[in-house]
Structure formats: structure tokens, C-alpha cells
Design an enzyme around this catalytic site. Structure first.
Site, PDB file in Angstrom:
ATOM      1  N   HIS A 169       0.840  -1.212   0.000  1.00  0.00           N
ATOM      2  CA  HIS A 169       0.000   0.000   0.000  1.00  0.00           C
ATOM      3  C   HIS A 169       0.880   1.271   0.000  1.00  0.00           C
ATOM      4  O   HIS A 169       0.860   2.046   0.957  1.00  0.00           O
ATOM      5  CB  HIS A 169      -0.875  -0.071   1.254  1.00  0.00           C
ATOM      6  CG  HIS A 169      -2.055   0.834   1.285  1.00  0.00           C
ATOM      7  ND1 HIS A 169      -1.961   2.206   1.230  1.00  0.00           N
ATOM      8  CD2 HIS A 169      -3.379   0.580   1.389  1.00  0.00           C
ATOM      9  CE1 HIS A 169      -3.167   2.738   1.320  1.00  0.00           C
ATOM     10  NE2 HIS A 169      -4.039   1.779   1.399  1.00  0.00           N
ATOM     11  N   GLU A 272      -1.007   1.071  -5.651  1.00  0.00           N
ATOM     12  CA  GLU A 272      -0.637  -0.125  -4.886  1.00  0.00           C
ATOM     13  C   GLU A 272      -0.642  -1.411  -5.721  1.00  0.00           C
ATOM     14  O   GLU A 272      -1.685  -1.786  -6.272  1.00  0.00           O
ATOM     15  CB  GLU A 272      -1.647  -0.292  -3.744  1.00  0.00           C
ATOM     16  CG  GLU A 272      -1.845   0.978  -2.935  1.00  0.00           C
ATOM     17  CD  GLU A 272      -3.155   1.004  -2.182  1.00  0.00           C
ATOM     18  OE1 GLU A 272      -3.689  -0.074  -1.843  1.00  0.00           O
ATOM     19  OE2 GLU A 272      -3.674   2.108  -1.929  1.00  0.00           O
TER      20      GLU A 272
HETATM   21  O1  TA6 Z   1      -6.046   1.591  -0.500  1.00  0.00           O
HETATM   22  C1  TA6 Z   1      -7.264   2.244  -0.426  1.00  0.00           C
HETATM   23  C2  TA6 Z   1      -7.967   1.927   0.876  1.00  0.00           C
HETATM   24  O2  TA6 Z   1      -8.471   0.634   0.873  1.00  0.00           O
HETATM   25  C3  TA6 Z   1      -9.066   2.946   1.079  1.00  0.00           C
HETATM   26  O3  TA6 Z   1     -10.323   2.323   0.970  1.00  0.00           O
HETATM   27  C4  TA6 Z   1      -8.759   3.515   2.467  1.00  0.00           C
HETATM   28  O4  TA6 Z   1      -9.475   2.774   3.433  1.00  0.00           O
HETATM   29  C5  TA6 Z   1      -7.252   3.292   2.560  1.00  0.00           C
HETATM   30  O5  TA6 Z   1      -7.053   2.029   1.993  1.00  0.00           O
HETATM   31  C6  TA6 Z   1      -6.644   3.454   3.937  1.00  0.00           C
HETATM   32  O6  TA6 Z   1      -7.027   2.433   4.769  1.00  0.00           O
HETATM   33  P1  TA6 Z   1      -6.532   2.509   6.305  1.00  0.00           P
HETATM   34  O7  TA6 Z   1      -7.131   1.291   6.958  1.00  0.00           O
HETATM   35  O8  TA6 Z   1      -5.030   2.457   6.286  1.00  0.00           O
HETATM   36  O9  TA6 Z   1      -7.029   3.813   6.837  1.00  0.00           O
END
Ligand code: TA6
Length: 304
Positions: A169, A272
Site C-alpha cells: 500500500h 498499490e
Molecule cells: O487503499 C485504499 C484503501 O483501501 C481505502 O479504501 C482507504 O481505506 C485506505 O485504503 C486506507 O485504509 P486505512 O485502513 O489504512 O485507513
């Protein structure tokens, strides 16, 4: 549990890589070579900083990030496994799985060419079995040099088939998200999580004009985050990754996140390498799967 001093004595390479005390007393591997500097926390095996030579910081790290057991560090490259986002059949399960909020075991630090390879591992335990009834070992290999080479290696150590989602991520540090373009997804079908996961098709480059949370499907294309403010392009070559997620919380999303400053949404975009939803990975007992991402930077980020 080995102390930071013990870990440094066992794995440290003087002048090249050492195990030190990071934020909030968490153990961190600090790499400092001519090719690059990098920081990787044992917590989540999370890369939080990577600076190739003559380049400004490539990764975003929130000034409000918490460095606490059970919490994910906000920024760098969180590892999402064995599910992505909320767990569909368990609303109370932690978002993005169980491995980004735990300490991984440091298993090695070695020199390799211009880089340093740092390896970690974690495996299924009672905490993971609470939500995910499979046995696994996850190994993470980080090679920090002029490129940042990441490999997430998952082995099914159980006796039944396991199905898992995964994502690296990456929070790309940018000058202004409103001026950034993400290349490599033109014409790709995606699910828009800001519009009920409606299926759409990407037209040209991805730009950011509002909260954006797109899951691009069946794509192995290289990604390029084009940043006109820092005058650089951050490329990600994916390996064994069939989906790509692109996210920016925008103003309203940032306000809803306690560990992100209200204005910090401008300072990053997430693009990602992943295998999620219908492209989740299925492993038979004893099988192994490796997803990789190689990050590189083109152009000068040194401001005038
Ligand atoms: O990567 C996108 C995502 O899935 C969004 O939906 C948002 O939730 C982000 O990840 C961040 O997630 P987190 O649990 O780290 O706040």
C-alpha cells in the site's frame, strides 16, 4: 524477545545498516549507503523512508502517525494481508488484515551490490486464526538501493487450500496531489469505491479532483506517478500482481482519519501493487506465491 541492542549486534553492518530505536521506542532498521538511505520498522515490516542518492524522500509519512502495537503506521508501505479493506464476512476484523499492525521477526540484513537486503517473517498464530482459519508463513524481502525492490512471499503451511488478498500500500510522497497524474491504467476496468464499487473504465491518466479510491482489475502494467511539483516520476514495476489500487482521501477523507493531518492529503497519492477481490490468490497446501514491486525515481526532486 530480543532487544534492539541484541538485534543490532546480531544483524547490524557497521556504517551500512543498523537496528536502532525509532519512534515510540519501536525497533527500526536504518540503511545508509551511497546508493540510498532507508528506514524499515519491524512493526508491520513497514518501509517508512526511502531516499535514493541525489533524490528527496520518495515515501510519505504522516506527522500524526501512531507507532503503536495494534495500529498501522500511516504512510510508507503498509503490507495488507490476508485481506484488503474490511473483511467482508467479519465487520469487526481489522482493516487490511493482521500483519501491518504486528511486529515481524527480523531474519537478515545483507549487502547485495549497491543495495542492502533486509528480510522479515511472520506466521499464523492465535491472533490471526481468530479471523483467518488458515496456517501461513509470510516473508518480506526489502532491497534498498537506487531502486526499492519489494517481495512478499506467502507460503501455505496448512493442510487446506487458502485464499488471500494482498497489497503493498505505497504512499508516494508528492508536491501536490491535485497536480499529479498516474500513468499505466488507461483503458483499464476499475471499481469505484466512492461510487458503490460501480464498474468503470479509466480514460487516459488518473488525476485527482476528489476523494479517489479505485481498484483497477486484471492489470499488470507498470505504474508511473508523475509529479510536476517535485519534477519527478516514481515508477512501480509489478510482479505477480493482477490489480492496482489508487487512493487519495482528499479533504473530507483526511478529516476522518485521526492519524492524518487535515492538509496532508495533498502530500501523497497511493498506487498499490495488489491481488484483491476476484484476483485474490489461492494456494494449495505447501504452495508459495511471491508478489513483487520495484520502485524507481526518474528526474530531479531537488527543488530550485
Ligand atoms: O487503499 C485504499 C484503501 O483501501 C481505502 O479504501 C482507504 O481505506 C485506505 O485504503 C486506507 O485504509 P486505512 O485502513 O489504512 O485507513
Amino acid at each position: 524477545m530480543a532487544t534492539i541492542t541484541d538485534l543490532n549486534e546480531r544483524f547490524g553492518i557497521p556504517g551500512i545498516a543498523e537496528v536502532v530505536t525509532g519512534e515510540n521506542g519501536l525497533a527500526m532498521v536504518r540503511v545508509t549507503t551511497q546508493a540510498a538511505a532507508a528506514e524499515i520498522y519491524l512493526h508491520g515490516a513497514q518501509v517508512t523512508s526511502w531516499k535514493p542518492a541525489a533524490t528527496e524522500e520518495v515515501l510519505f509519512l504522516s506527522a500524526k502517525s501512531r507507532f503503536e502495537d495494534g495500529k498501522a503506521i500511516r504512510g510508507g508501505i503498509p503490507i495488507c494481508f490476508p485481506w484488503f479493506r474490511g473483511k467482508i464476512d467479519a465487520p469487526k476484523a481489522p482493516a487490511h488484515g493482521v500483519v501491518r499492525t504486528r511486529e515481524w521477526t527480523l531474519t537478515g540484513i545483507t549487502r547485495e551490490g549497491d543495495g542492502v537486503v533486509v528480510t522479515f517473517e511472520t506466521e499464523s498464530d492465535d491472533a490471526s486464526r481468530k479471523w483467518y482459519p488458515h496456517e501461513f508463513r509470510a516473508e518480506y524481502r526489502v532491497r534498498a538501493g537506487m531502486e526499492l525492490n519489494l517481495s512478499l512471499i506467502v507460503t501455505n503451511t496448512g493442510s487446506d487450500t487458502m485464499r488471500f488478498e494482498e497489497a503493498l500500500h505505497t504512499y508516494h510522497r508528492v508536491g501536490d496531489a491535485e497536480q499529479v497524474r498516474v500513468k499505466g491504467l488507461d483503458g483499464t476496468v476499475y471499481l469505484d469505491n466512492m461510487d458503490g464499487n460501480r464498474e468503470k473504465r479509466q480514460s487516459a491518466e488518473v488525476i485527482f479532483t476528489a476523494q479517489t479510491d479505485n481498484a483497477y482489475l486484471d492489470t499488470t502494467e507498470m505504474l508511473e506517478v508523475v509529479d510536476p511539483v517535485l519534477r519527478r516520476r516514481i515508477r512501480t514495476e509489478k510482479r505477480n500482481s493482477r490489480t492496482t489500487v489508487v487512493w487519495n482521501p482528499w479533504k473530507e477523507g483526511a478529516k476522518a482519519l485521526a492519524d492524518l493531518g487535515d492538509d496532508e492529503w495533498r502530500e501523497f497519492v497511493c498506487a498499490e501493487a495488489s491481488n484483491i477481490m476476484e484476483y485474490a490468490v489461492e494456494l494449495a497446501p505447501g504452495e508459495e506465491h511471491v508478489m513483487g514491486a520495484v520502485l524507481s525515481v526518474q528526474g530531479s526532486a531537488i527543488r530550485d
